[in-house]
Design a protein around this motif. Structure first.
Motif, PDB file in Angstrom:
ATOM      1  N   LYS A 102       7.550  -2.372  -1.855  1.00 39.03           N
ATOM      2  CA  LYS A 102       7.817  -3.499  -0.964  1.00 39.03           C
ATOM      3  C   LYS A 102       6.567  -3.800  -0.137  1.00 39.03           C
ATOM      4  CE  LYS A 102      11.299  -5.243   2.264  1.00 39.03           C
ATOM      5  NZ  LYS A 102      11.546  -6.423   1.423  1.00 39.03           N
ATOM      6  N   ASN A 103       6.089  -5.026  -0.203  1.00 36.62           N
ATOM      7  CA  ASN A 103       4.912  -5.417   0.568  1.00 36.62           C
ATOM      8  C   ASN A 103       5.301  -5.747   2.011  1.00 36.62           C
ATOM      9  OD1 ASN A 103       4.475  -6.554  -2.440  1.00 36.62           O
ATOM     10  ND2 ASN A 103       2.530  -5.889  -1.587  1.00 36.62           N
ATOM     11  N   SER A 149      -4.849  -2.149   9.213  1.00 40.20           N
ATOM     12  CA  SER A 149      -3.441  -2.181   8.811  1.00 40.20           C
ATOM     13  C   SER A 149      -2.623  -1.183   9.628  1.00 40.20           C
ATOM     14  CB  SER A 149      -3.288  -1.903   7.316  1.00 40.20           C
ATOM     15  OG  SER A 149      -3.578  -0.557   6.994  1.00 40.20           O
ATOM     16  N   TYR A 201       6.618   1.272   1.177  1.00 40.61           N
ATOM     17  CA  TYR A 201       6.078   0.079   1.814  1.00 40.61           C
ATOM     18  C   TYR A 201       4.557   0.078   1.660  1.00 40.61           C
ATOM     19  CZ  TYR A 201      10.546  -0.585   4.312  1.00 40.61           C
ATOM     20  OH  TYR A 201      11.857  -0.787   4.640  1.00 40.61           O
ATOM     21  N   LEU A 202       4.015  -1.050   1.240  1.00 45.69           N
ATOM     22  CA  LEU A 202       2.578  -1.202   1.091  1.00 45.69           C
ATOM     23  C   LEU A 202       2.086  -2.237   2.101  1.00 45.69           C
ATOM     24  CD1 LEU A 202      -0.176  -0.908  -0.373  1.00 45.69           C
ATOM     25  CD2 LEU A 202       0.643  -2.623  -2.022  1.00 45.69           C
ATOM     26  N   ASN A 243      -0.141  -4.337   2.356  1.00 43.94           N
ATOM     27  CA  ASN A 243      -1.079  -5.142   1.596  1.00 43.94           C
ATOM     28  C   ASN A 243      -0.263  -6.114   0.753  1.00 43.94           C
ATOM     29  OD1 ASN A 243      -2.882  -5.634  -0.972  1.00 43.94           O
ATOM     30  ND2 ASN A 243      -4.279  -4.781   0.549  1.00 43.94           N
ATOM     31  N   LYS A 244      -0.838  -7.241   0.387  1.00 43.64           N
ATOM     32  CA  LYS A 244      -0.094  -8.256  -0.350  1.00 43.64           C
ATOM     33  C   LYS A 244      -0.103  -8.051  -1.863  1.00 43.64           C
ATOM     34  CE  LYS A 244      -3.958 -11.551  -0.571  1.00 43.64           C
ATOM     35  NZ  LYS A 244      -4.426 -12.892  -0.190  1.00 43.64           N
ATOM     36  N   THR A 245      -0.871  -7.075  -2.366  1.00 46.28           N
ATOM     37  CA  THR A 245      -0.936  -6.848  -3.809  1.00 46.28           C
ATOM     38  C   THR A 245       0.436  -6.404  -4.325  1.00 46.28           C
ATOM     39  OG1 THR A 245      -3.236  -6.133  -3.540  1.00 46.28           O
ATOM     40  CG2 THR A 245      -2.168  -5.661  -5.644  1.00 46.28           C
ATOM     41  N   PRO A 246       1.008  -7.079  -5.313  1.00 47.03           N
ATOM     42  CA  PRO A 246       2.355  -6.733  -5.792  1.00 47.03           C
ATOM     43  C   PRO A 246       2.344  -5.561  -6.771  1.00 47.03           C
ATOM     44  CG  PRO A 246       1.539  -8.652  -6.972  1.00 47.03           C
ATOM     45  CD  PRO A 246       0.477  -8.303  -5.958  1.00 47.03           C
ATOM     46  N   ILE A 257       3.545  -7.422   5.092  1.00 43.72           N
ATOM     47  CA  ILE A 257       2.360  -8.184   5.469  1.00 43.72           C
ATOM     48  C   ILE A 257       2.337  -8.370   6.983  1.00 43.72           C
ATOM     49  CG2 ILE A 257       1.004 -10.266   5.058  1.00 43.72           C
ATOM     50  CD1 ILE A 257       1.559  -8.513   2.573  1.00 43.72           C
ATOM     51  N   THR A 263      -3.872   0.539   3.868  1.00 40.24           N
ATOM     52  CA  THR A 263      -5.056   0.228   3.075  1.00 40.24           C
ATOM     53  C   THR A 263      -6.296  -0.066   3.910  1.00 40.24           C
ATOM     54  OG1 THR A 263      -4.392  -2.105   2.977  1.00 40.24           O
ATOM     55  CG2 THR A 263      -3.651  -0.654   1.195  1.00 40.24           C
TER      56      THR A 263
END
Length: 214
Positions: free
Chosen positions: A15-16, A157, A4-5, A7-10, A18, A153
């Motif tokens: 998996k983003n 967050s 899971y990230l 952040n919205k950067t793909p 947000i 990030t």
């Protein structure tokens, strides 16, 4: 393990998640009044673009992070300096003497994790600040899978995540930098990325995701 990230950067295989929304403020600004522009986030430059601020493309830009510098270049700025290390305290050490003879403007978020603004002012630098955007919490109903790898990030967050979710003991946690990591010191399996870059964080996450779980 799932990655899971926050952040919205793909990224492929990531998996983003947000949990924030960027609100840009209406501003009026004449960049010709300044010698140097300090931007620690790409959002500061996006705010200039959204407000259709006339750009002084010859002015000196000081940035933290490759993405901010790249966006400044896309806008047409010609004189861009990137801090060697992507941390606010290192930025201060690297550029404080150089900035002392300049009229500086720091474009920033409403809430910041570092004391860069105060450090610059306390060292005698002629600095104006302008708050140009705000990062606000956005809730989510998504059900998370544990154990997983979670990439944070920013310090915010982490705060937004913990308002909505909790981390499990067997989750792997990746922080983009030291300021963010300070919010995660109570959790096990914490890794701080050596380079403050989302790309580097994702590369580390993919390595750890295929190792034996802790």
């Amino acid at each position: 393990m799932l990655i899971y990230l926050l952040n919205k950067t793909p990224f492929e295989g990531v998996k983003n998640l947000i949990l924030n929304e960027i609100i840009f403020f209406d501003i009026k600004l004449n960049l010709d009044h300044y010698d140097a522009l300090i931007c620690t986030s790409k959002n500061a430059l996006i705010a200039l673009e959204k407000n259709k601020i006339p750009l002084n493309l010859d002015m000196q830009i000081y940035t933290i992070g490759d993405s901010t510098a790249c966006f400044a270049k896309q806008l047409g700025f010609k004189n861009i300096k990137i801090a060697k290390k992507s941390y606010a305290n290192e930025f201060f050490k690297e550029f404080k003497e150089e900035l002392k003879n300049k009229k500086c403007l720091y474009l920033r978020a409403k809430n910041i994790a570092s004391s860069l603004n105060l450090d610059l002012k306390n060292s005698g630098i002629n600095l104006d600040e302008m708050i140009v955007y705000e990062n606000i919490f956005k809730s989510s109903n998504e059900i998370l899978i544990h154990p997983s790898v979670f990439i944070f990030t920013s310090a915010l967050s982490v705060e937004n995540f913990l308002k909505n979710y909790s981390l499990h003991e067997d989750d792997i946690i990746i922080s983009i930098g030291n300021s963010t990591a300070k919010k995660l010191l109570n959790f096990k399996n914490l890794f701080v990325c050596k380079k403050q870059s989302i790309e580097e964080c994702v590369a580390l996450a993919k390595k750890l995701a295929f190792k034996t779980p802790f």
